[in-house]
Design an enzyme around this catalytic site. Structure first.
Site, PDB file in Angstrom:
ATOM      1  N   THR A   1     -39.194 -29.004  -3.001  1.00 15.89           N
ATOM      2  CA  THR A   1     -37.992 -28.359  -3.535  1.00 15.89           C
ATOM      3  C   THR A   1     -37.614 -28.933  -4.895  1.00 15.89           C
ATOM      4  OG1 THR A   1     -36.434 -29.934  -2.573  1.00 15.89           O
ATOM      5  CG2 THR A   1     -37.122 -28.097  -1.171  1.00 15.89           C
ATOM      6  N   CYS A   2     -36.666 -28.280  -5.550  1.00 19.75           N
ATOM      7  CA  CYS A   2     -36.231 -28.711  -6.883  1.00 19.75           C
ATOM      8  C   CYS A   2     -35.178 -29.799  -6.821  1.00 19.75           C
ATOM      9  CB  CYS A   2     -35.685 -27.525  -7.660  1.00 19.75           C
ATOM     10  SG  CYS A   2     -36.958 -26.366  -8.103  1.00 19.75           S
ATOM     11  N   ASP A   3     -34.987 -30.395  -5.668  1.00 16.22           N
ATOM     12  CA  ASP A   3     -33.967 -31.429  -5.540  1.00 16.22           C
ATOM     13  C   ASP A   3     -34.576 -32.806  -5.757  1.00 16.22           C
ATOM     14  OD1 ASP A   3     -31.985 -33.265  -4.540  1.00 16.22           O
ATOM     15  OD2 ASP A   3     -31.038 -31.531  -3.590  1.00 16.22           O
TER      16      ASP A   3
ATOM     17  N   ASN B   1     -33.784 -23.459  -1.357  1.00 11.65           N
ATOM     18  CA  ASN B   1     -34.753 -23.155  -2.418  1.00 11.65           C
ATOM     19  C   ASN B   1     -35.681 -21.998  -2.032  1.00 11.65           C
ATOM     20  OD1 ASN B   1     -36.210 -25.736  -4.568  1.00 11.65           O
ATOM     21  ND2 ASN B   1     -34.487 -24.392  -4.856  1.00 11.65           N
TER      22      ASN B   1
END
Ligand code: PLP
Length: 377
Positions: free
Chosen positions: A324-326, A367
């Site tokens: 994910t983009c986290d 996401n």
């Protein structure tokens, strides 16, 4: 555990990663092992560890009881034909309307650790059985449950005595020594405290008869933990020393031990990259991370063993990250993980002992990634 059954399932290469696959034979074996080693002790499977229907059905057929934490878990068990007598509502923080719903569904045993909770139970589920969770040390646990639940033993004794005046039946006590516990000596510390509560209440005319030892039995991860016998021997020793003169019902609430090593997650390498010329540590991005079903990598607490197609070849240091983009979606950075230098994009890897606290924790679609797929074989 990469059992033969799981290997055959993987060899067919029929599903896109990531997914969890659980060998139900191992679930059965683990359950049986605990029952054999603790004769006379009843099992209440902690549903939250893995609430999949095939797991619950299998344990139901073994006549297991179930420790539930929500109305949804209670309804799930009842739908599968489990008798409400075999359920305990083990959460110490419940909404009063959920207590009432459970009561109306026939549940008769409730946990508490405070007076306001006890009063809720007295109002919503009159004349039922209650047990009090007390605090006990959790050091040595990779996933501690130290402070959030339980009260001090002196409060526990007082509340159990007060329960009588509220029209409830004070059954006894419960505790949890912490999940993935590596120090079996914690059992005797907790049992000493339990015995003291039995004695204090008995002096006041309240005779307890229920001892709930909770969970904490370990699975095997990257660093081997002590084996299950070390735990059960410690329990038997403590029970003999402290409760031999009492007629009680002793129960355990295993979660992780029953399902943990019965399942593996297969994942795919999405990218292997290098961020600086000066740093040879590679970043390995997988298609599963903290939000996809591996929340227990938080603070690198649970360190899964990872299998790759090149396990006998030269390895180098890595940071392992999720898809994910986290920024927090990094699995391991500080625990010294090394993976083969050959590992590259598209390779499949297996995350071992991932049957507990994984799939049911995966997000519904952070996401855009769907919840973890599950197969029970
Ligand atoms: C989570 C939980 C368990 C299961 O613990 P494990 O360490 O997985 O065995 C047992 N009892 C209670 C009350 C729990 O919250």
């Amino acid at each position: 555990m990469l059992t033969k059954k799981i290997q055959e399932f993987l060899s067919k290469d029929q599903f896109e990663t990531p997914f969890l696959v659980v060998d139900l034979d191992i679930v059965a074996k683990n359950y049986q092992k605990l029952v054999d080693q603790l004769p006379g002790v009843d099992v209440f499977y902690a549903v939250k560890a893995n609430p999949a229907i095939p797991v619950l059905e299998l344990l139901r057929d073994f006549d297991s009881n179930f420790d539930t934490a929500s109305i949804q878990e209670i309804e799930l068990c009842l739908k599968l034909g489990v008798s409400p007598e075999c359920l305990s509502f083990g959460h110490t923080v419940k909404k009063e309307r959920d207590i009432l719903r459970a009561f109306n569904l026939g549940v008769k045993t409730f946990a508490f650790d405070s007076l306001p909770e006890l009063e809720k139970i007295a109002r919503a589920a009159p004349s039922t059985n209650v047990f009090c969770r007390f605090l006990t040390p959790n050091d040595g646990a990779d996933w501690p449950l130290t402070d959030k639940f339980g009260c001090s033993p002196d409060i526990a004794a007082d509340l159990l005595c007060q329960a009588v005046g509220l029209g409830l039946n004070p059954l006894g006590v419960s505790f949890h020594i912490g999940s993935q516990q590596k120090k079996p000596s914690n059992w005797s510390i907790a049992l000493e405290k339990a015995r003291r509560i039995f004695d204090v209440t008995s002096e006041r005319g309240v005779n307890l008869s229920f001892l709930n030892l909770g969970g904490g039995f370990p699975s095997q991860y990257r660093v081997p933990s002590c084996n299950i016998e070390q735990h059960t021997e410690e329990i038997k020793k403590g029970m003999k020393k402290l409760f031999d003169d009492k007629v009680i019902r002793a129960v355990i609430e295993p979660g992780r031990f029953i399902v943990g090593d019965a399942g593996i997650i297969q994942s795919e390498v999405v990218l292997v990259s290098q961020k600086k010329y000066s740093d040879h540590k590679r970043w390995v991005y997988l298609d599963i991370g903290k939000f996809g079903g591996l929340p227990e990598v938080l603070n690198e607490a649970i360190q899964y063993e990872i299998k790759t197609p090149y396990d006998n070849e030269k390895v180098g240091p890595v940071v392992i990250a999720g898809p994910t983009c986290d920024e927090v979606d990094i699995l391991y950075d500080h625990s010294g993980y090394q993976l083969p230098l050959k590992l590259s994009i598209g390779d499949k890897i297996e995350i071992l002992s991932a049957g507990a606290y994984s799939a049911s924790y995966s997000s519904v679609g952070f996401n855009g990634f769907p919840p973890l797929k599950e197969y029970y074989i």
